[in-house]
Design an enzyme around this catalytic site. Structure first.
Site, PDB file in Angstrom:
ATOM      1  N   GLU A   1     -13.398   9.264  10.114  1.00  0.00           N
ATOM      2  CA  GLU A   1     -14.064   7.782  11.254  1.00  0.00           C
ATOM      3  C   GLU A   1     -13.196   7.055  10.204  1.00  0.00           C
ATOM      4  OE1 GLU A   1     -16.860   8.583  13.268  1.00  0.00           O
ATOM      5  OE2 GLU A   1     -16.478   9.872  14.018  1.00  0.00           O
TER       6      GLU A   1
ATOM      7  N   ASN B   1     -23.214   0.347   7.123  1.00  0.00           N
ATOM      8  CA  ASN B   1     -22.915  -0.921   8.131  1.00  0.00           C
ATOM      9  C   ASN B   1     -23.942  -0.415   9.145  1.00  0.00           C
ATOM     10  OD1 ASN B   1     -20.985   1.095   8.491  1.00  0.00           O
ATOM     11  ND2 ASN B   1     -19.912  -0.492  10.181  1.00  0.00           N
TER      12      ASN B   1
ATOM     13  N   CYS C   1     -17.153  -1.227  11.882  1.00  0.00           N
ATOM     14  CA  CYS C   1     -15.680  -1.040  11.814  1.00  0.00           C
ATOM     15  C   CYS C   1     -14.053  -1.472  13.209  1.00  0.00           C
ATOM     16  CB  CYS C   1     -15.353   0.680  11.699  1.00  0.00           C
ATOM     17  SG  CYS C   1     -16.495   1.551  12.818  1.00  0.00           S
TER      18      CYS C   1
HETATM   19  P1  NAD Z   1     -16.868   3.350   1.169  1.00  0.00           P
HETATM   20  O1  NAD Z   1     -15.653   4.220   2.262  1.00  0.00           O
HETATM   21  O2  NAD Z   1     -17.000   2.174   0.383  1.00  0.00           O
HETATM   22  O3  NAD Z   1     -18.316   3.913   1.049  1.00  0.00           O
HETATM   23  C1  NAD Z   1     -18.668   5.205   2.436  1.00  0.00           C
HETATM   24  C2  NAD Z   1     -19.138   6.473   1.615  1.00  0.00           C
HETATM   25  O4  NAD Z   1     -18.390   6.972   0.849  1.00  0.00           O
HETATM   26  C3  NAD Z   1     -20.105   6.021   0.699  1.00  0.00           C
HETATM   27  O5  NAD Z   1     -22.072   6.934   0.848  1.00  0.00           O
HETATM   28  C4  NAD Z   1     -19.490   5.643  -1.195  1.00  0.00           C
HETATM   29  O6  NAD Z   1     -21.058   6.078  -1.496  1.00  0.00           O
HETATM   30  C5  NAD Z   1     -19.075   7.740  -0.235  1.00  0.00           C
HETATM   31  N1  NAD Z   1     -17.562   7.335  -1.303  1.00  0.00           N
HETATM   32  C6  NAD Z   1     -17.036   6.238  -1.643  1.00  0.00           C
HETATM   33  N2  NAD Z   1     -16.069   6.863  -3.034  1.00  0.00           N
HETATM   34  C7  NAD Z   1     -16.142   8.287  -2.499  1.00  0.00           C
HETATM   35  C8  NAD Z   1     -14.825   9.295  -3.464  1.00  0.00           C
HETATM   36  N3  NAD Z   1     -14.303   8.569  -4.459  1.00  0.00           N
HETATM   37  N4  NAD Z   1     -15.722  10.368  -2.770  1.00  0.00           N
HETATM   38  C9  NAD Z   1     -17.386  10.992  -2.236  1.00  0.00           C
HETATM   39  N5  NAD Z   1     -18.350   9.905  -1.739  1.00  0.00           N
HETATM   40  C10 NAD Z   1     -16.939   8.586  -1.880  1.00  0.00           C
HETATM   41  O7  NAD Z   1     -16.866   2.679   3.499  1.00  0.00           O
HETATM   42  P2  NAD Z   1     -17.891   1.639   3.208  1.00  0.00           P
HETATM   43  O8  NAD Z   1     -18.004   0.061   2.338  1.00  0.00           O
HETATM   44  O9  NAD Z   1     -19.568   1.808   2.189  1.00  0.00           O
HETATM   45  O10 NAD Z   1     -18.621   1.271   4.530  1.00  0.00           O
HETATM   46  C11 NAD Z   1     -17.194   0.142   4.953  1.00  0.00           C
HETATM   47  C12 NAD Z   1     -15.848   1.034   5.331  1.00  0.00           C
HETATM   48  O11 NAD Z   1     -16.575   1.808   6.423  1.00  0.00           O
HETATM   49  C13 NAD Z   1     -15.295  -0.419   6.166  1.00  0.00           C
HETATM   50  O12 NAD Z   1     -13.997   0.462   6.237  1.00  0.00           O
HETATM   51  C14 NAD Z   1     -15.295   0.317   7.810  1.00  0.00           C
HETATM   52  O13 NAD Z   1     -13.656   0.142   8.289  1.00  0.00           O
HETATM   53  C15 NAD Z   1     -15.686   1.584   7.738  1.00  0.00           C
HETATM   54  N6  NAD Z   1     -16.297   2.614   9.073  1.00  0.00           N
HETATM   55  C16 NAD Z   1     -15.503   2.356   9.588  1.00  0.00           C
HETATM   56  C17 NAD Z   1     -16.520   3.185  10.853  1.00  0.00           C
HETATM   57  C18 NAD Z   1     -15.347   4.775  11.834  1.00  0.00           C
HETATM   58  O14 NAD Z   1     -16.469   4.968  13.238  1.00  0.00           O
HETATM   59  N7  NAD Z   1     -14.495   4.448  11.881  1.00  0.00           N
HETATM   60  C19 NAD Z   1     -17.595   3.428  11.242  1.00  0.00           C
HETATM   61  C20 NAD Z   1     -18.889   2.210  10.293  1.00  0.00           C
HETATM   62  C21 NAD Z   1     -17.274   1.887   8.924  1.00  0.00           C
END
Ligand code: NAD
Length: 484
Positions: A252, A153, A286
């Site tokens: 996060e 995002n 998020c």
């Molecule tokens: P996601 O969890 O689908 O993916 C994040 C990353 O993790 C990607 O690079 C993905 O390839 C990797 N990943 C996924 N499964 C994995 C596994 N089993 N092992 C290792 N790596 C893995 O998240 P997204 O869809 O890219 O982003 C949206 C999410 O992120 C929302 O839930 C949002 O709230 C959260 N977010 C949180 C913050 C915060 O600061 N708290 C900031 C931005 C986004």
């Protein structure tokens, strides 16, 4: 057409196993991304380990600081390229990419270089049992090889928010960008080489999560710690991987954030604030607000004003002047968000505005567009109110008392952020203490002082980063005791 190779030990590495990278605004093919496998993970970990104990590990703090300043300057020198790469990958309005994503991406390197260079060292002097004197002082060493797993995002901003402090503290990193947004992490590899950051300090592995680069990287025993920004269930999977070897994590994660508007709030500012909190970046933030609670005397007036404000948002492609809402990141994500739109309808929600897909000009028909949507009338147990949707939508419900507002805000497993609108200072302070979140905004939203702690409570995260708090994760603290 661009190729997005991995970046290992200062070299761009193609694997030949590629997947498509497409633009969310029109679904055009941008290029091919080279997926990393176990061999590339091994190579990146070996390179990062060698750099940790090599030239990078021997650099003085002053020299490291100088290099991170040069890196920030290099991002700014290539500002337009970074902005365009981020826009192509995410479809976000140019105003967001050029005012938030890329400037903050560069600032993260300067900020953490300054913080680490200026952090004091703890020291205590004590009288020993034999009447002598001892001095204890703290030494911070880098954590080691850090895996940085990133979402799509705010790709560069959220990645450098981790890479900045990690490098300032002397670590080496292996970044796994989201499979949706490979561009700016790859460009950053070029910038690292251009300013002379030693090889192996910054590595990039492309690919997916399970059964791909993400899983292989986080399971690799050569990785000393893992920092993730992503979904809560991804945090659960990575935490299980990190249990092997008892490796530290900093997470996060997701949110289901409440916005609370009291009857005494500055009405226009509250409407503008909730509009931003619910719809900015097409709701893919998020910290965004998907649950809005408005005190009953102004409920009807507020819903009408929020509807007008949402309908005034211009939906359009990134470069169109005045555009307020871009597309969602992917067809898959739109399917998920539209699934919630259907569910709201089925559960009997009142659709105040939106609820569907807008008609776009011919050249953007294949983009992942969606209408900003406001609902009322759903019970609190509804999935719409309990689950993170991550789209441009919110449910608005009335409340009567302050206690009720607090209880509603806290009735969730998540605990990332909240935004409260009131002119009453005492109400503001009480809510600041009572709401179970890592970040509580009063009469504002998304306001960040990067020196302050950032992170989530409950299932929204583990640990805090930002300012000196980042040092807790990116360094090992050793206590040295000297008997004089
Ligand atoms: P996601 O969890 O689908 O993916 C994040 C990353 O993790 C990607 O690079 C993905 O390839 C990797 N990943 C996924 N499964 C994995 C596994 N089993 N092992 C290792 N790596 C893995 O998240 P997204 O869809 O890219 O982003 C949206 C999410 O992120 C929302 O839930 C949002 O709230 C959260 N977010 C949180 C913050 C915060 O600061 N708290 C900031 C931005 C986004």
């Amino acid at each position: 057409m661009r190729d997005y190779p991995n970046f290992i030990d200062g070299e761009f590495v193609a694997t030949g196993r590629t997947f498509e990278n497409r633009a969310p605004a029109d679904n055009r093919l941008l290029g091919f991304v080279h997926e990393a496998g176990k061999a590339e993970v091994d190579a990146a970990v070996a390179a990062a380990r060698a750099a940790l104990h090599g030239e990078w590990g021997r650099l003085s703090l002053a020299k490291r600081t100088e290099l991170l300043y040069a890196l920030a300057a290099e991002i700014n020198r290539r500002f337009e390229e970074f902005v365009e790469a981020e826009i192509a990958d995410t479809g976000k309005p140019r105003s967001l990419a050029s005012h938030i994503d890329i400037p903050r991406g560069a600032a993260n390197f300067r900020l953490f270089a300054d913080i680490v260079a200026n952090v004091p060292t703890e020291s205590f002097r004590m009288t020993t049992p034999d009447g002598g004197t001892a001095v204890s002082y703290a030494v911070r060493s880098p954590l080691g090889v850090v895996a940085v797993v990133c979402p799509w995002n705010l790709p560069l901003l959220l990645m450098t928010w981790k890479v900045g402090p990690a490098l300032a503290c002397g670590n080496t990193v292996i970044v796994k960008p989201s499979e949706e947004t490979p561009a700016t992490a790859t460009l950053l590899g070029e910038a690292m080489n251009a300013v002379g950051i030693p090889r192996g300090v910054y590595n990039v592995l492309h690919g997916f999560g399970p059964g791909s680069a993400g899983e292989y990287l986080t399971q690799h025993p050569g990785v000393n710690g893992i920092t993730l920004t992503g979904e809560t269930r991804t945090g659960e999977a990575i935490m299980a991987a990190a249990a092997q070897g008892v490796r530290p994590v900093s997470f996060e994660l997701g949110g289901k954030n409440a916005g609370i508007v009291f009857a005494d709030a500055d009405f226009d500012k509250a409407v503008a604030g909730i509009t931003r909190a619910s719809f900015e970046n097409c709701g893919q933030v998020c910290l965004g607000t998907e649950r809005v609670y408005v005190q009953r005397p102004i409920f009807g007036k507020f819903v009408a004003a929020l509807k007008a404000s949402a309908e005034a948002l211009v939906i359009g492609p990134p470069h169109q002047p005045g555009v307020g809402l871009g597309p969602l990141i992917s067809a898959e994500h739109r399917r998920k968000v539209l699934g919630y739109y259907e569910r709201a309808k089925a559960e009997g929600a009142t659709i105040v505005t939106g609820g569907g897909v807008p008609v776009m000009p011919e050249e953007f028909r294949d983009g992942h567009w969606i209408e900003p949507t406001i609902w009322t009338g759903l019970p609190e147990r509804s999935a719409i109110i309990r689950e993170e949707i991550f789209g441009p939508c919110c449910h608005v419900a009335p409340f009567d008392t302050e206690e009720e507002a607090i209880a509603l805000a806290n009735a969730t497993d998540y605990g990332l952020a909240t935004t409260v609108w009131t002119q009453n200072l005492s109400t503001a302070h009480r809510l600041g203490e009572a709401i179970e979140v890592g970040l509580c905004w009063i009469n504002s939203w998304f306001l960040r002082d990067l020196r302050t702690a950032f992170g989530g409570a409950k299932v929204s995260g583990i640990g805090r980063e930002g300012g000196v708090h980042s040092l807790e994760f990116y360094t090992e603290l050793r206590n040295v005791m000297i008997k004089l």
